[in-house]
Design an enzyme around this catalytic site. Structure first.
Site, short mmCIF file in Angstrom:
data_model
loop_
_atom_site.label_atom_id
_atom_site.label_comp_id
_atom_site.label_asym_id
_atom_site.label_seq_id
_atom_site.Cartn_x
_atom_site.Cartn_y
_atom_site.Cartn_z
N ASP A 9 0.85 -1.19 0.00
CA ASP A 9 0.00 0.00 0.00
C ASP A 9 0.89 1.24 0.00
OD1 ASP A 9 0.94 -0.07 2.60
OD2 ASP A 9 -0.88 -0.99 3.35
N ASP A 18 1.54 5.03 1.56
CA ASP A 18 1.24 6.03 2.58
C ASP A 18 1.84 7.36 2.14
OD1 ASP A 18 0.12 4.05 4.14
OD2 ASP A 18 1.99 3.62 5.18
N ASP A 35 11.70 4.26 12.07
CA ASP A 35 12.55 3.22 12.67
C ASP A 35 13.86 2.98 11.91
OD1 ASP A 35 11.01 2.12 10.64
OD2 ASP A 35 10.16 0.51 11.84
P1 ATP Z 1 4.98 -3.27 5.67
O1 ATP Z 1 5.32 -3.22 4.22
O2 ATP Z 1 5.18 -4.63 6.24
O3 ATP Z 1 3.67 -2.63 6.00
P2 ATP Z 1 6.06 -0.86 6.69
O4 ATP Z 1 7.48 -0.40 6.89
O5 ATP Z 1 5.24 -0.12 5.71
O6 ATP Z 1 6.12 -2.39 6.37
P3 ATP Z 1 4.10 -0.06 8.61
O7 ATP Z 1 3.78 -0.67 9.93
O8 ATP Z 1 3.07 0.01 7.55
O9 ATP Z 1 5.38 -0.85 8.09
O10 ATP Z 1 4.69 1.38 8.93
C1 ATP Z 1 4.79 2.42 7.99
C2 ATP Z 1 6.01 3.29 8.31
O11 ATP Z 1 5.88 3.88 9.60
C3 ATP Z 1 7.34 2.54 8.35
O12 ATP Z 1 7.90 2.40 7.08
C4 ATP Z 1 8.16 3.43 9.26
O13 ATP Z 1 8.65 4.54 8.58
C5 ATP Z 1 7.14 3.92 10.25
N1 ATP Z 1 7.07 3.04 11.45
C6 ATP Z 1 6.29 1.95 11.61
N2 ATP Z 1 6.46 1.39 12.81
C7 ATP Z 1 7.37 2.15 13.46
C8 ATP Z 1 7.98 2.10 14.74
N3 ATP Z 1 7.67 1.14 15.58
N4 ATP Z 1 8.87 3.07 15.04
C9 ATP Z 1 9.17 4.05 14.18
N5 ATP Z 1 8.65 4.13 12.96
C10 ATP Z 1 7.75 3.21 12.57
MG MG Z 2 3.07 -0.41 5.41
#
Ligand code: ATP
Ligand code: MG
Length: 451
Positions: free
Chosen positions: A69, A71, A145
């Site tokens: 997705d 964001d 993160d």
């Molecule tokens: P996925 O593709 O599995 O969804 P993702 O990196 O997009 O991985 P999300 O949980 O959707 O994970 O989080 C979106 C964004 O928010 C991450 O890419 C990161 O920049 C930030 N983020 C998510 N969780 C944390 C955290 N625990 N601490 C700091 N930043 C975070």
């Molecule tokens: Mg994500």
């Protein structure tokens, strides 16, 4: 150049200006971004705001993977975003974001956020309790993160804005925390889980300095609220790389305390085999986009614990079915202390478990009735995993595989006592009756249902 060097050696400590990586320096093109995300960034920019695709989507595109997705991050507040779109909804109480609907897509739009200062709102282990302050784009990058999760892509210019050395880490296929690892893990211990999950999912290596403190800090997972753990575990297990991720979790000392029961299960050879087969099955389904039910998955993860409890109760003279139901309740209760498996899954998990003894009954009307049970398919898939792991005879699984496939006449023939497998048969005359009745079972007696 200097800025690039700073970003390279002190991730998260850049001067506040990004390194802008131009379109001809990276492979991502705007048409790889979804229509919805392009529409939302364009409209925000036309209204005078900054707007970028951010996070996992940019990471995945740079690594040549297809994002799940998109964001968006912007300097517009939710109140400024909302009126720009016909279908936009402000959600979230603690941190407010906007969900913008474009066609079938839902695009999450969040306002740049500042990282929390170390001295405010942490618990006694350093865990952040709030993160609710708007900030600059540089601050927004720094509070994320990993460096590869903190990149911003502008579909209009096709530039990647990098405040933390993320592009270099993408190129090196390295997962690196922004800032000092111990502090960042203390702020949010779930980041340890995310490190292991993302490394396996996108195929990068956890940087040595990021990995080093994990075994020592692993006990901090105990402070993470169970509901949050469930979300992360679900993501982890449904990533298509569950087998690998679980192995890595164990190698980093993270599995203990996370799935307490799972650790015990993995210590027995039969349990280990069962989990291996179950996770391989799940990974295959995810990769083939066949859809996986979390309830099914959690049912597999906990099954050997149910078996152990059930067998112990039966050995003490408990009646099989009540003993099974007690065992199911006990295992789910124990697990709930760490990971909050939602109630709506519990009902399905229990159904899948409670249908298992019914596969042993291959005479009479019962097999046909089981076939009509709404959860038959899931329960049968579960039986197949039991078969593959050696817990039940392969012949039992084969019998059910065939039974559901053949015509009603052939089914009736399969029930005949002399064709039934050698394993224990409990027909007591019913087999003949059902064979005569064909596929029209009487509405009476049947053993356990999902209740
Ligand atoms: P996925 O593709 O599995 O969804 P993702 O990196 O997009 O991985 P999300 O949980 O959707 O994970 O989080 C979106 C964004 O928010 C991450 O890419 C990161 O920049 C930030 N983020 C998510 N969780 C944390 C955290 N625990 N601490 C700091 N930043 C975070
Ligand atoms: Mg994500």
């Amino acid at each position: 150049m200097i800025r690039r060097l700073i970003a390279r050696f002190w991730p998260g400590r850049s001067s506040g200006d990004p390194v802008v990586v131009r379109a001809d320096e990276h492979p991502v093109r705007r048409d790889q971004v979804s229509y919805g995300a392009r529409t939302v960034t364009r409209r925000l920019q036309d209204a005078g705001f900054k707007a970028f695709v951010v996070g996992g989507a940019v990471r995945d595109l740079l690594l040549g993977l297809e994002p799940k997705d998109f964001d968006i991050a912007t300097n517009a507040t939710p109140e400024q975003v909302k009126p720009l779109f016909r279908r936009a909804y402000v959600i979230g109480r603690r941190f407010r974001l906007v969900h913008v609907h474009v066609g079938n897509e839902v695009i999450e739009v969040s306002t740049f956020r500042a990282p929390q200062k170390a001295d405010e709102a942490t618990d006694e282990h350093g865990r952040l309790l709030t993160d609710n302050v708007y900030g600059t784009q540089a601050e927004d990058a720094a509070r994320r993160d990993f460096t590869i999760n903190a990149l911003y892509f502008d579909p209009a210019t096709e530039e990647v804005w990098d405040y933390v050395g993320g592009v270099a880490d993408v190129r090196a296929r390295r997962l690196r925390l922004i800032g000092p690892p111990t502090t960042r893990f203390r702020e949010d211990p779930v980041r340890m889980l995310r490190a292991v999950r993302l490394a396996a999912k996108v195929g990068v290596t956890i940087d040595k300095r990021t990995a080093a403190p994990i075994p020592k800090l692993a006990p901090l997972m105990a402070n993470v609220p169970p509901a949050r753990l469930f979300d992360e575990m679900q993501k982890l297990l449904l990533s298509g790389h569950a087998t690998e991720t679980l192995k890595s979790l164990r190698a980093h000392g993270l599995s203990h305390g996370l799935l307490p029961l799972l650790d015990m299960i993995l210590e027995q050879p039969m349990g280990q085999k069962f989990i291996d087969v179950a996770l391989a099955h799940t990974d295959r389904r995810v990769r083939e986009e066949m859809g996986v039910s979390p309830a099914f998955l959690f049912a597999t993860l906990l099954w050997h614990e149910v078996l152990a409890n059930w067998n112990a109760a039966k050995a003490k003279g408990g009646k099989p079915l009540p003993a099974l139901f007690d065992a199911m309740d006990r295992v789910l209760e124990q697990q709930a202390e760490r990971i909050a498996i939602p109630r709506r899954f519990e009902a399905t998990i229990k159904e899948i478990w409670s249908l298992q003894p019914r596969f042993e009954q291959r005479a009479g009307v019962r097999p046909n009735r089981l076939l009509e049970h709404p959860r038959f398919r899931a329960a049968y898939d579960f039986l197949a995993i039991r078969g593959e792991s050696g817990e039940v005879p392969g012949s039992l699984v084969d019998w059910w595989t065939r039974f559901q496939d053949v015509s009603p006449d052939e089914r009736a023939a399969m029930l005949k006592p002399d064709e039934a497998p050698k394993k224990r048969r409990r027909s007591r005359g019913r087999g003949r009756r059902a064979a005569e009745a064909g596929d029209a079972p009487p509405p009476d007696a049947d053993a356990p249902t999902g209740r």
